[in-house]
Structure formats: structure tokens, C-alpha cells
Design a protein around this motif. Structure first.
Motif, PDB file in Angstrom:
ATOM      1  N   ARG A  78       0.821  -1.207   0.000  1.00 23.88           N
ATOM      2  CA  ARG A  78       0.000   0.000   0.000  1.00 23.88           C
ATOM      3  C   ARG A  78       0.859   1.262   0.000  1.00 23.88           C
ATOM      4  N   ASP A  79       2.076   1.195   0.583  1.00 21.42           N
ATOM      5  CA  ASP A  79       2.970   2.347   0.564  1.00 21.42           C
ATOM      6  C   ASP A  79       3.417   2.667  -0.858  1.00 21.42           C
ATOM      7  N   GLU A  80       3.817   1.634  -1.583  1.00 21.30           N
ATOM      8  CA  GLU A  80       4.251   1.846  -2.972  1.00 21.30           C
ATOM      9  C   GLU A  80       3.071   2.241  -3.859  1.00 21.30           C
ATOM     10  N   TRP A  81       1.902   1.656  -3.616  1.00 12.53           N
ATOM     11  CA  TRP A  81       0.722   2.034  -4.402  1.00 12.53           C
ATOM     12  C   TRP A  81       0.386   3.499  -4.164  1.00 12.53           C
ATOM     13  N   ALA A  82       0.524   3.966  -2.920  1.00 14.97           N
ATOM     14  CA  ALA A  82       0.272   5.378  -2.631  1.00 14.97           C
ATOM     15  C   ALA A  82       1.285   6.250  -3.362  1.00 14.97           C
ATOM     16  N   ARG A  83       2.542   5.818  -3.388  1.00 18.70           N
ATOM     17  CA  ARG A  83       3.565   6.585  -4.101  1.00 18.70           C
ATOM     18  C   ARG A  83       3.240   6.689  -5.582  1.00 18.70           C
ATOM     19  N   GLN A  84       2.629   5.646  -6.119  1.00 17.83           N
ATOM     20  CA  GLN A  84       2.275   5.636  -7.537  1.00 17.83           C
ATOM     21  C   GLN A  84       0.936   6.327  -7.820  1.00 17.83           C
ATOM     22  N   GLY A  85       0.295   6.819  -6.765  1.00 15.42           N
ATOM     23  CA  GLY A  85      -0.978   7.502  -6.948  1.00 15.42           C
ATOM     24  C   GLY A  85      -2.155   6.572  -7.113  1.00 15.42           C
ATOM     25  N   LEU A  86      -2.006   5.320  -6.681  1.00 18.19           N
ATOM     26  CA  LEU A  86      -3.044   4.313  -6.885  1.00 18.19           C
ATOM     27  C   LEU A  86      -3.885   4.074  -5.633  1.00 18.19           C
ATOM     28  N   TYR A  87      -3.773   4.954  -4.664  1.00 20.49           N
ATOM     29  CA  TYR A  87      -4.533   4.823  -3.422  1.00 20.49           C
ATOM     30  C   TYR A  87      -5.467   6.021  -3.290  1.00 20.49           C
ATOM     31  N   PRO A  88      -6.664   5.848  -2.724  1.00 20.00           N
ATOM     32  CA  PRO A  88      -7.612   6.976  -2.633  1.00 20.00           C
ATOM     33  C   PRO A  88      -7.225   7.980  -1.555  1.00 20.00           C
ATOM     34  N   ASN A  89      -7.772   9.179  -1.681  1.00 22.11           N
ATOM     35  CA  ASN A  89      -7.681  10.231  -0.662  1.00 22.11           C
ATOM     36  C   ASN A  89      -6.247  10.625  -0.321  1.00 22.11           C
ATOM     37  N   LEU A  90      -5.368  10.609  -1.323  1.00 17.19           N
ATOM     38  CA  LEU A  90      -3.976  10.967  -1.086  1.00 17.19           C
ATOM     39  C   LEU A  90      -3.853  12.459  -0.795  1.00 17.19           C
ATOM     40  N   LYS A  91      -2.885  12.792   0.057  1.00 14.53           N
ATOM     41  CA  LYS A  91      -2.581  14.202   0.299  1.00 14.53           C
ATOM     42  C   LYS A  91      -1.093  14.352   0.553  1.00 14.53           C
ATOM     43  N   ASP A  92      -0.494  15.325  -0.127  1.00  8.76           N
ATOM     44  CA  ASP A  92       0.930  15.565   0.046  1.00  8.76           C
ATOM     45  C   ASP A  92       1.229  15.979   1.481  1.00  8.76           C
ATOM     46  N   GLY A  93       2.391  15.533   1.965  1.00 12.36           N
ATOM     47  CA  GLY A  93       2.796  15.842   3.329  1.00 12.36           C
ATOM     48  C   GLY A  93       2.441  14.771   4.332  1.00 12.36           C
ATOM     49  N   ALA A  94       1.596  13.788   3.935  1.00 17.29           N
ATOM     50  CA  ALA A  94       1.236  12.690   4.837  1.00 17.29           C
ATOM     51  C   ALA A  94       2.403  11.711   4.952  1.00 17.29           C
ATOM     52  N   VAL A  95       2.586  11.148   6.141  1.00 16.23           N
ATOM     53  CA  VAL A  95       3.699  10.254   6.424  1.00 16.23           C
ATOM     54  C   VAL A  95       3.350   8.826   6.008  1.00 16.23           C
ATOM     55  N   PHE A  96       4.245   8.181   5.260  1.00 18.60           N
ATOM     56  CA  PHE A  96       4.052   6.793   4.862  1.00 18.60           C
ATOM     57  C   PHE A  96       4.177   5.860   6.076  1.00 18.60           C
ATOM     58  N   GLY A  97       3.721   4.617   5.887  1.00 20.74           N
ATOM     59  CA  GLY A  97       4.013   3.554   6.837  1.00 20.74           C
ATOM     60  C   GLY A  97       2.835   3.129   7.689  1.00 20.74           C
ATOM     61  N   SER A  98       2.557   1.810   7.690  1.00 20.55           N
ATOM     62  CA  SER A  98       1.511   1.237   8.535  1.00 20.55           C
ATOM     63  C   SER A  98       2.099   0.386   9.658  1.00 20.55           C
ATOM     64  N   ASP A  99       3.276  -0.183   9.428  1.00 28.79           N
ATOM     65  CA  ASP A  99       3.910  -1.080  10.398  1.00 28.79           C
ATOM     66  C   ASP A  99       4.980  -0.360  11.177  1.00 28.79           C
ATOM     67  N   GLY A 100       5.012  -0.594  12.489  1.00 34.48           N
ATOM     68  CA  GLY A 100       6.063   0.017  13.281  1.00 34.48           C
ATOM     69  C   GLY A 100       6.158  -0.568  14.674  1.00 34.48           C
ATOM     70  N   ALA A 101       7.356  -0.418  15.256  1.00 32.63           N
ATOM     71  CA  ALA A 101       7.605  -0.833  16.633  1.00 32.63           C
ATOM     72  C   ALA A 101       8.528   0.197  17.272  1.00 32.63           C
ATOM     73  N   GLY A 102       8.336   0.429  18.559  1.00 31.79           N
ATOM     74  CA  GLY A 102       9.169   1.421  19.219  1.00 31.79           C
ATOM     75  C   GLY A 102       8.900   1.491  20.709  1.00 31.79           C
ATOM     76  N   VAL A 103       9.329   2.590  21.315  1.00 34.56           N
ATOM     77  CA  VAL A 103       9.249   2.773  22.760  1.00 34.56           C
ATOM     78  C   VAL A 103       8.280   3.912  23.071  1.00 34.56           C
ATOM     79  N   VAL A 104       7.383   3.688  24.014  1.00 34.47           N
ATOM     80  CA  VAL A 104       6.458   4.733  24.450  1.00 34.47           C
ATOM     81  C   VAL A 104       7.243   5.755  25.273  1.00 34.47           C
ATOM     82  N   VAL A 105       7.204   7.024  24.838  1.00 28.51           N
ATOM     83  CA  VAL A 105       7.965   8.070  25.530  1.00 28.51           C
ATOM     84  C   VAL A 105       7.068   9.069  26.243  1.00 28.51           C
ATOM     85  N   GLU A 106       5.783   9.077  25.909  1.00 30.50           N
ATOM     86  CA  GLU A 106       4.859  10.013  26.543  1.00 30.50           C
ATOM     87  C   GLU A 106       3.438   9.490  26.392  1.00 30.50           C
TER      88      GLU A 106
END
Length: 332
Positions: free
Chosen positions: A41-69
């Protein structure tokens, strides 16, 4: 903070940009992302093949990290915890299907390819301790999709014969791993002999090259037939998938990358009591069950390649080429 955002005014449609952190909501947590993973879906969005696109939006659905606040209404015990994020947003109350409000974390909303992200506290779960940051980041979207397709929609039972098509992508990798861990006899298909050999080296029984015109007959001759097929292609492949199903078999598909089928063998479907079932992502309960499953079975994702945030474009290009064997991960 640094983030990889959509910018359709640039040649490559993505941009590494400094963004200002937003105010934290009362029900939200702020996570310092350690690793994120790409999905189609990230690459499809880059290619303009995903609905409701808007410039400035951050890519990525998967992530792991540390809660800081944490927000005012969130338990402060979460601060400092290592977590993974459930990217399935607003599924709704009906476990059979998602609500109209359902959406996936990431474009068009801000996603995980950033140094920090803010999500509601009910989207986070403790990171499986046996996984590295990169492995944990690779798990959520593809793992949830594979688990629901297999265990919920597919009703997989130990000892059944399973065919996972398109081995190489993240969901197919997880589906093969999950089915094997559940005691099924697992086979794969791919257009790449290298990927088939890799599957066999990971304990898969055998593989079939779906570009061979007679691959379905080869599979029937070797296996006899499959009780469950997991597919993401559809299109002209549907007739072959129906052909290789045992009577009473189930075909679960979670995508249609080859488009809608032009027709299919309706007589075989009704005569052999076959089920053709759609599936996508999963409920919060599905996500919790998936996490419990991978922790109990000590399953680790197959990582194709790890990139640094500054090299995000290279990661996207690899996704575009379709050469990956497993998940493409970006270390933050």
C-alpha cells in the motif's frame, strides 16, 4: 522530527522532511519508532493508486518502538515500554466484517516512517520479547492479514493441506509460517524458483511455478489436492485454484492484484461444495490472538532487507521491483 512523506511534486514522489510534533491527545501515546516496515500500500500510494492521497502525509503502517509520553487519560505505566502498533483502525463491533469507518494506519493519515508517531493507546501491544526491533516492525499488518485469512476465514485445522500462492510477499510468508506452525502440510506457488527453493529450505513441503501452464495438474498429481488455498491475486488464476481444491475445500483471498476474474468454473464450485471467501486485515481480537500465536510458537518474520531512514527511496524501489523475499524494513 524526520519523516518520509508523500510529495507528488517531486520526481520520486517521496521526501524526507522535518515535521513538527503535534500536541498529544488525552487518549494517545507518543512512540519513538525504532523500525518500520513497508507494505504494498505504501508503494501504491507513491504511484498515486490509493484513494484520498494528500501531500505531506507520512508513509508507513507497520512500526515498533518505545512509548515516551502518554496522554492525560492513559496509564503512565506504558512509558518506557517496548511496543508494536496494531494498524487496523476503527474495525467496529461486528467481527464478521469491518465498519464503514475502518481504515489502515498511514497514508492518507500520518504513519510510521517517522522518528515519532502518536496513536490511541488501544492500538499498542507489548513487543514480543523474542523478536528484534526489525522483526517486530515487520509483523503487524501482514501478520494480522495472514492470521485472519488462515485461522478465522479459512478455519485451518492441523493436518490439512494448504497452498499459499505468491510466496515472497509478507502476507504469504506469514501464512506459510503460521500454517506450518499450526500443523498443516504447506505448499507454495511462485514465479521464482529461487523463492520456491527458499520456502522449501524453511520447511515448506514443495512449490509450484504458476507460470507453468500445467502447474495445477502437477500439483494434483503430487499432492492430490488442497483443503485450503490462500491467495492475493485472483484474475485469471482463479480457475486453477478452484481446480486444485479438494471437495469441501476453501479458497480465501485477501487481494486481487491481477484484477477481477473473467469467469470461473461455477459447476465445480457448487458440485464440490467449495467456499470462496474474502478476507482483509482483522479485528482487535484477531490481532491479540495473532500475537499470542507468534509468541507461543516463537515465530520470527522473514526479513528481506533492512534500510536506514535516509535510504527510504531505495527501500521503495525494491518494493516496486517485486524482488523481495520477506519484509522490507526501515530502521529509524
Amino acid at each position: 522530527m524526520k519523516a518520509v512523506v508523500l510529495n507528488r511534486e517531486t520526481e520520486n514522489k517521496i521526501e524526507l522532511k522535518d515535521l513538527t510534533l503535534q500536541a498529544l491527545g488525552e487518549e494517545e501515546v507518543r512512540i519513538q519508532i525504532k523500525a518500520a516496515a513497508l507494505n504494498h500500500r505504501d508503494e501504491w500510494a507513491r504511484q498515486g493508486l490509493y484513494p484520498n492521497l494528500k501531500d505531506g502525509a507520512v508513509f508507513g503502517s507497520d512500526g515498533a518502538g518505545v512509548v515516551v509520553e502518554v496522554g492525560e487519560n492513559v496509564d503512565k505505566a506504558w512509558i518506557g515500554k517496548d511496543v508494536v502498533i496494531n494498524p487496523a483502525m476503527d474495525w467496529g463491533n461486528d467481527p464478521k466484517a469491518q465498519s464503514k469507518a475502518f481504515h489502515i494506519l498511514g497514508i492518507p493519515s500520518n504513519g510510521t516512517l517517522a522518528e515519532f508517531i502518536q496513536v490511541k493507546a488501544d492500538r499498542i501491544h507489548l513487543k514480543p520479547s523474542h523478536m528484534s526491533w526489525e522483526e517486530a516492525a515487520a509483523l503487524p499488518l501482514a501478520g494480522l492479514t495472514a492470521f485472519r485469512a488462515l485461522m478465522v476465514q479459512g478455519r485451518l485445522q492441523p493436518g490439512e493441506k494448504v497452498l499459499v500462492t505468491g510466496f515472497g510477499g509478507g502476507v504469504a510468508q506469514f501464512a506459510a509460517q503460521f500454517a506450518s506452525a499450526h500443523g498443516a502440510e504447506v505448499y507454495v506457488s511462485s514465479s521464482s524458483m529461487e523463492k520456491i527453493k527458499s520456502a522449501i529450505s524453511h520447511g515448506i513441503k514443495a512449490g509450484f511455478n504458476y507460470r507453468d501452464e500445467d502447474w495445477a495438474m502437477q500439483a494434483i498429481g503430487e499432492v492430490g489436492g488442497f483443503d485450503l488455498v490462500i491467495d492475493s491475486a485472483m484474475g485469471s488464476t482463479l480457475d486453477n485454484l478452484i481446480q486444485v481444491l479438494n471437495p469441501g475445500g476453501r479458497l480465501v483471498f485477501y487481494g486481487a492484484t491481477k484484477g477481477n476474474p473473467m469467469g470461473f468454473n461455477a459447476r465445480k464450485v457448487y458440485w464440490n461444495q467449495l467456499s470462496i471467501i474474502g478476507s482483509t486485515m482483522g479485528t482487535d481480537e484477531d490481532f491479540e490472538r495473532m500475537l499470542d500465536f507468534v509468541i507461543t510458537k516463537k515465530i520470527t518474520p522473514v526479513i528481506d532487507q533492512v534500510f536506514e531512514l535516509n535510504d527510504a527511496l531505495e527501500a521503495f524501489e525494491r518494493m516496486k521491483q517485486g524482488l523481495q523475499l520477506g519484509k522490507i524494513v526501515i530502521r529509524i
